[in-house]
Design a protein around this motif. Structure first.
Motif, mmCIF file in Angstrom:
data_model
loop_
_atom_site.group_PDB
_atom_site.id
_atom_site.type_symbol
_atom_site.label_atom_id
_atom_site.label_comp_id
_atom_site.label_asym_id
_atom_site.label_seq_id
_atom_site.Cartn_x
_atom_site.Cartn_y
_atom_site.Cartn_z
ATOM 1 N N LEU A 67 35.623 35.927 31.162
ATOM 2 C CA LEU A 67 36.902 35.933 30.535
ATOM 3 C C LEU A 67 38.236 35.336 31.260
ATOM 4 O O LEU A 67 38.915 34.775 30.887
ATOM 5 N N ALA A 68 37.764 35.604 32.704
ATOM 6 C CA ALA A 68 39.045 35.006 33.400
ATOM 7 C C ALA A 68 38.783 33.354 33.606
ATOM 8 O O ALA A 68 39.913 32.728 33.598
ATOM 9 N N GLN A 69 37.762 33.093 33.450
ATOM 10 C CA GLN A 69 37.440 31.550 33.456
ATOM 11 C C GLN A 69 37.842 30.890 32.113
ATOM 12 O O GLN A 69 38.293 29.903 32.023
ATOM 13 N N ALA A 70 37.821 31.984 31.125
ATOM 14 C CA ALA A 70 38.239 31.399 29.599
ATOM 15 C C ALA A 70 39.866 31.309 29.774
ATOM 16 O O ALA A 70 40.403 31.314 28.558
ATOM 17 N N GLY A 71 40.635 32.067 30.766
ATOM 18 C CA GLY A 71 41.976 31.975 30.539
ATOM 19 C C GLY A 71 42.577 33.221 30.529
ATOM 20 O O GLY A 71 43.859 33.536 30.666
ATOM 21 N N PHE A 72 41.763 34.346 30.341
ATOM 22 C CA PHE A 72 42.471 35.743 30.256
ATOM 23 C C PHE A 72 43.072 36.166 31.582
ATOM 24 O O PHE A 72 42.371 35.828 32.600
ATOM 25 N N ARG A 73 43.844 36.920 31.693
ATOM 26 C CA ARG A 73 44.131 38.035 32.878
ATOM 27 C C ARG A 73 43.195 39.198 32.341
ATOM 28 O O ARG A 73 43.400 39.756 31.430
ATOM 29 N N VAL A 74 42.558 39.459 33.433
ATOM 30 C CA VAL A 74 41.609 40.650 33.170
ATOM 31 C C VAL A 74 41.935 41.872 34.180
ATOM 32 O O VAL A 74 41.746 41.765 35.230
ATOM 33 N N VAL A 75 41.902 42.989 33.573
ATOM 34 C CA VAL A 75 42.319 44.223 34.056
ATOM 35 C C VAL A 75 40.706 44.706 34.148
ATOM 36 O O VAL A 75 40.168 45.255 33.312
ATOM 37 N N ALA A 76 40.183 44.753 35.528
ATOM 38 C CA ALA A 76 38.780 44.718 35.482
ATOM 39 C C ALA A 76 38.524 46.377 36.085
ATOM 40 O O ALA A 76 38.662 46.808 37.400
ATOM 41 N N SER A 77 38.289 47.160 35.286
ATOM 42 C CA SER A 77 38.202 48.861 35.731
ATOM 43 C C SER A 77 36.966 49.257 36.252
ATOM 44 O O SER A 77 35.892 48.742 35.551
ATOM 45 N N MET A 78 37.262 50.172 37.098
ATOM 46 C CA MET A 78 35.782 50.569 37.560
ATOM 47 C C MET A 78 36.059 52.035 38.047
ATOM 48 O O MET A 78 37.290 52.263 38.657
ATOM 49 N N ARG A 79 35.147 52.976 38.118
ATOM 50 C CA ARG A 79 35.131 54.590 38.527
ATOM 51 C C ARG A 79 35.541 54.580 39.967
ATOM 52 O O ARG A 79 35.926 55.487 40.555
ATOM 53 N N ASP A 80 35.150 53.688 40.745
ATOM 54 C CA ASP A 80 35.001 53.573 42.323
ATOM 55 C C ASP A 80 35.263 52.467 42.906
ATOM 56 O O ASP A 80 34.477 51.576 42.913
ATOM 57 N N LEU A 81 36.642 52.080 43.216
ATOM 58 C CA LEU A 81 37.189 50.867 43.685
ATOM 59 C C LEU A 81 36.452 50.547 45.124
ATOM 60 O O LEU A 81 36.248 49.292 45.501
ATOM 61 N N GLY A 82 35.587 51.476 45.612
ATOM 62 C CA GLY A 82 34.785 51.196 46.802
ATOM 63 C C GLY A 82 33.872 50.239 46.354
ATOM 64 O O GLY A 82 33.283 49.748 47.356
ATOM 65 N N ARG A 83 33.428 50.175 45.042
ATOM 66 C CA ARG A 83 32.452 49.567 44.921
ATOM 67 C C ARG A 83 32.755 47.905 44.325
ATOM 68 O O ARG A 83 32.123 47.419 43.417
ATOM 69 N N ARG A 84 33.945 47.411 44.597
ATOM 70 C CA ARG A 84 34.611 46.495 44.071
ATOM 71 C C ARG A 84 33.917 45.059 44.519
ATOM 72 O O ARG A 84 34.372 43.876 44.381
ATOM 73 N N ALA A 85 33.265 45.245 45.838
ATOM 74 C CA ALA A 85 32.937 43.858 46.608
ATOM 75 C C ALA A 85 32.115 42.975 45.879
ATOM 76 O O ALA A 85 32.221 41.861 46.080
ATOM 77 N N LYS A 86 31.231 43.333 44.994
ATOM 78 C CA LYS A 86 30.433 42.378 44.163
ATOM 79 C C LYS A 86 31.422 41.521 43.280
ATOM 80 O O LYS A 86 31.210 40.504 43.007
ATOM 81 N N LEU A 87 32.287 42.321 42.647
ATOM 82 C CA LEU A 87 33.210 41.723 41.731
ATOM 83 C C LEU A 87 33.943 40.471 42.421
ATOM 84 O O LEU A 87 34.147 39.474 41.888
ATOM 85 N N ASP A 88 34.789 40.844 43.641
ATOM 86 C CA ASP A 88 35.488 40.225 44.483
ATOM 87 C C ASP A 88 34.630 38.925 44.796
ATOM 88 O O ASP A 88 35.187 37.951 44.468
ATOM 89 N N GLU A 89 33.562 38.809 45.074
ATOM 90 C CA GLU A 89 32.538 37.972 45.521
ATOM 91 C C GLU A 89 32.378 36.906 44.296
ATOM 92 O O GLU A 89 32.590 35.973 44.417
ATOM 93 N N ALA A 90 32.014 37.562 43.189
ATOM 94 C CA ALA A 90 31.856 36.781 41.961
ATOM 95 C C ALA A 90 33.072 35.765 41.529
ATOM 96 O O ALA A 90 32.966 34.659 41.231
#
Ligand code: NAP
Length: 282
Positions: free
Chosen positions: A23-46
């Protein structure tokens, strides 16, 4: 680049993470929610690798913390002014033969897979009603259309979601809100490992189903699982479709299962499943 705003639940892995990137590549601003922000590393990398990090806003949300959901949605609207797309994706699977599952375990399954999606949707509808537009995409499953051995409570939660969503779509069509079910077959994500929680009794040797459970676990391990990026691309395409269908079944296995369920007499169909799984017997 459009300024459309998407909110995704369960963005720390699997479909949620990949959809955030799409969705970000398609031009959206994405609120990517997750229950534990300590697990955001894979998203940040991608998102870093895809060059879309500035379009991603990772926020904490556990979809079973129902009292926090309205405040979460309000904060998104305060910060971005609108919500164009809600992807209700967060989910997990309680596994074990139906006989072995405690009511409490089945309730836990529904809290996330059904009530979590309902609560997010109820919070988003007033926003979309004001806008007179919006897409609500439910990540359901072939399990919402077809029962599966050892996944009775997962299948029940997705069947409930299917019925609720079908009704909701009839109610909000006239408000300009598009409600969609995406129904994947088997795709290679963490739901098969980290996201599969065995019922407590099901793991005990005292269970009359213990041996069958072990055979089922081994069988499930051999079932081919497709590339989850396919599902993320589909969700992103649906999010941009001004006139989407109610249902999108995705995955060869899912299409075969549903077709044989619909075409064959049920007794033949269940015999075919038993022959495929080969877990019955002592
Ligand atoms: N993969 C498949 O074959 C398949 C097939 C059909 C349908 N689905 C559906 O696809 C959806 C996504 O699953 P997936 O396959 O991508 O598996 P996954 O990689 O395990 O991702 C599940 C996501 O849901 C999150 N989650 C679980 N409980 C949550 C809660 N209470 N609040 C917020 N987030 C929560 C997980 O967070 P944590 O990282 O914190 O655990 C994770 O981010 C699920 O609804 C699942 O039922 C999957």
């Amino acid at each position: 680049m459009s300024d459309k705003i998407a909110v995704i639940t369960g963005s720390s892995s699997g479909f949620g993470l990949l959809t955030a990137v799409e969705l970000a590549q398609a031009g959206f601003r994405v609120v990517a929610s997750m229950r534990d922000l300590g697990r955001r590393a894979k998203l940040d990398e991608a998102v870093g690798a895809a060059g879309v990090a500035p379009r991603i806003d990772a926020r904490r949300l556990d979809v079973t913390e129902f009292d926090a959901i309205p405040g979460f949605v309000e904060s998104v609207v305060r910060d971005y002014g609108r919500i164009d797309v809600l992807v209700n994706n967060a989910g997990f699977a309680v596994a074990g033969f139906a006989e072995d599952l405690k009511l409490e375990e089945i309730r836990t399954q529904f809290e996330t897979n059904f009530f979590g999606q309902v609560a997010m949707t109820q919070a988003a509808i007033p926003v979309m009603r004001r806008q007179r537009s919006g897409h609500i995409i439910m990540v359901s499953s072939i399990a919402g259309l077809h029962g599966t051995m050892t996944l009775s409570s997962y299948s029940a939660s997705k069947h409930a979601l299917e019925g609720w969503t079908e009704s909701l779509r009839l109610e909000v069509n006239s408000l300009g809100i598009k409600v969609v079910l995406v129904e994947p077959g088997s795709f290679q994500t963490d739901i098969w490992t980290r996201g599969a929680v065995m019922g407590e009794k099901a793991t005990k040797e005292t269970s009359p189903n213990f041996q069958r459970s072990l055979r089922m676990r081994d069988r499930v391990g051999t079932i081919p699982k497709a590339d989850p990026a396919e599902v993320a691309r589909l969700i992103a395409a649906v999010a941009q479709d001004p006139n989407p269908r109610l249902r999108y079944l995705i995955g060869r296995d899912a299409k075969i299962q549903l077709a044989t369920k619909r075409i064959l007499p049920w007794k033949w169909h269940e015999r075919m499943i038993a022959n495929f799984l080969k877990i019955d017997g002592e």
